[in-house]
Scaffold this active site. Sequence first.
Site, PDB file in Angstrom:
ATOM      1  N   HIS A 388       0.843  -1.198   0.000  1.00 36.68           N
ATOM      2  CA  HIS A 388       0.000   0.000   0.000  1.00 36.68           C
ATOM      3  C   HIS A 388       0.881   1.252   0.000  1.00 36.68           C
ATOM      4  CE1 HIS A 388      -3.408   2.655   1.299  1.00 36.68           C
ATOM      5  NE2 HIS A 388      -2.378   3.337   1.790  1.00 36.68           N
ATOM      6  N   GLU A 389       1.818   1.318   0.910  1.00 31.56           N
ATOM      7  CA  GLU A 389       2.651   2.521   1.029  1.00 31.56           C
ATOM      8  C   GLU A 389       3.472   2.747  -0.234  1.00 31.56           C
ATOM      9  OE1 GLU A 389       1.993   4.595   3.134  1.00 31.56           O
ATOM     10  OE2 GLU A 389       0.832   3.344   4.491  1.00 31.56           O
ATOM     11  N   HIS A 392       1.840   4.445  -3.174  1.00 32.10           N
ATOM     12  CA  HIS A 392       1.743   5.911  -3.193  1.00 32.10           C
ATOM     13  C   HIS A 392       2.857   6.503  -4.053  1.00 32.10           C
ATOM     14  CE1 HIS A 392      -1.549   6.636  -0.516  1.00 32.10           C
ATOM     15  NE2 HIS A 392      -1.011   5.935   0.464  1.00 32.10           N
TER      16      HIS A 392
END
Length: 587
Positions: A388-389, A392
Amino acid sequence: MSIFPLVLLFGLCCGSALAGRDLKATARKPSTQTFFPPTSFQTFEGGVEHPLSRRDSSLADVASTFVETQLKVDSKTVKFKSGYSSDIAQHAYIKQQHNNITFANAVANVAFKDGKVVSFGNSFSKPSAFASSTPTISVDAAISAAEKALDGTHNKIPTTLEYLVNADNTASLIHVVQVQNQDQGTWYEAFIDAHSGEFISSIDLVANAAYRVLPIFKEDLTEGFEFLQDPQNPASSPLGWHNDGTSATNDTSGNNVLAYLDQDLTATTTQSSAGLIFNYTQDPSLSPSEQINSDAARANVFYILNTWHDVVYLYGFTESAFNFQQTNVKSGGLGGDRVLASVQNSRARNNANFGTPPDGQSGTMNMYLWDFTDPLRDGALENDIVTHEMTHGLTNRMTGGGTARCLQVVESQGLGEGWSDAMADWMEHVSAPISDYTLGSYVTNSTAGVRSRPYSTNSTTNPYTYATVATFMQIGEVNVHDIGEVWANMLHNVHAALVDAHGFSKTARADASGLEGNVVFLHLFIDALALQPCQPDFLQARDAIIQADSNRYSGSNKCLLWKVFASRGLGFNAFDYTDDFSLPSGC
Ligand SMILES: *[C@@H]1O[C@H](CO)[C@@H](O)[C@H](O)[C@H]1NC(C)=O
Ligand SMILES: *[C@@H]1O[C@H](CO)[C@@H](O)[C@H](O)[C@H]1NC(C)=O
Ligand SMILES: *[C@@H]1O[C@H](CO)[C@@H](O)[C@H](O)[C@H]1NC(C)=O
Ligand SMILES: *[C@@H]1O[C@H](CO)[C@@H](O)[C@H](O)[C@H]1NC(C)=O
Ligand SMILES: *[C@@H]1O[C@H](CO)[C@@H](O)[C@H](O)[C@H]1NC(C)=O
Ligand SMILES: [Ca+2]
Ligand SMILES: [Zn+2]
């Protein structure tokens, strides 16, 4: 030969009353949101001719001339910023300028396929008044003002002089100053008026994850590590994972990633005496800070981020598309920007974040410990949080051409959260059909994980539609992760429908050439990022995906895509957060 441990996570348990627990991430934004002029976005399916289409001109010339013609502006107001060719389309990113000074928030992007324009986004403005282009405030004074306004320190990145369109349609001259505060985990680009010295607004370079947990039933934690031999993909990482382009490494650092402990960049995990073997068996009964566990955590983050790099590289997040590498092997883009991943960062708890500066500056990941359990759990050992991170970094770099300024308004940030969840969702499926998906279960010790609903094709399990965004927007302080859930669930449904239609490739992480649904999905996901305009909304993000299908698959999934989006309220006439379930004619 390299051997790396891989964490396998199993479904977990439990019924503690963690629902609605607000973590701190959403409260840290300064109230000074940068103004972004409205963005328009057009897609042209098979493409339209443009003024230079019959001539042999550079991408910069063709794109600049197209923008000038479309917007009826003078060539002196148009500045080519960056561009590249993917395997399927050419992308050009353009800025408005005045007296040779570019605008921070008036930009355009044009995509070409087979010599024709297939999409065009822009936020060009016609300011009613321009501040003088000669600054009267010194750079030093601007730095002081930025540090004061944002409670941080200027890093060593040179300042720039730019214009900024304001909400009242005037144009301010600004010094752009990067300011960081390590203790608070903040990192901004500050816009300081170059005539008054006042702080105007800022760009937030850090995307945080804030996690909400629903109470559910218990299950026991089972840990499982696997040894993987040589997991690197030479097609994506020709230098391997243990060479930064200058020298070979023997620890958790290399060309794509440097994984280290807390705040010490030299605190990497080292190989065994037998060579590049990282055989650290995590012990769940011990504190994460025990040496064996922190070694296992760094090895896992190093493995996940490198694998992520290698997968998305195959689908188009390359050097020229502004990816994260210390040394660029293929041409295009800027190097010197491998990901710096801090594991067990002691500055915060129960969270994770990723800072995305412009191409050429390292992305920074912070993974924290979670205190919902005893002993604490380590976000570095939950692969979906790491993915997820990291995602970004992908969406912030590929939207708008590497500036990292194009997912800043609330709705665009929400989409950013959605893509990050959707990438974690994509990475963890191993077979058809695409089953329901949750994330964050391990760190929270809860099968529901950190989102309010599982991602699901079942509208009882997950009822979110486009109109749900409106209800989230009405909640006092908007949580961009809520908006992200609506988008991630739409993408989950797109993925599921494509897999239903075209099957599932078990080798999709290593081979992007297939025509199976999961391969098609990730191509559309990543192609669309380069097409969509700066500060996209739901409608534009949808249109970019449909245009990506036109570019790569001649629109063969057009009606499938419309049907899925329409089934979740984002139909042909959807507008202003009102559900519409209709399809375009022909579908
Ligand atoms: C802008 O740059 C061009 C090319 O370098 C130069 O010819 C022109 O005089 C400049 N214009 C202004 C207003 O500075
Ligand atoms: C790793 O490389 C460094 C620098 O070449 C060297 O000093 C160190 O002994 C090596 N460590 C291991 C464990 O091989
Ligand atoms: C890894 O370490 C375990 C002990 O934790 C050992 O049993 C195993 O043989 C090691 N594997 C390799 C390939 O070194
Ligand atoms: C996880 O939650 C369950 C149920 O609340 C609890 O029994 C268990 O001890 C928790 N695990 C840890 C490691 O805290
Ligand atoms: C959707 O989920 C609900 C609740 O779990 C279930 O009752 C229903 O049968 C599901 N529908 C389908 C089509 O699977
Ligand atoms: Ca780069
Ligand atoms: Zn996030």
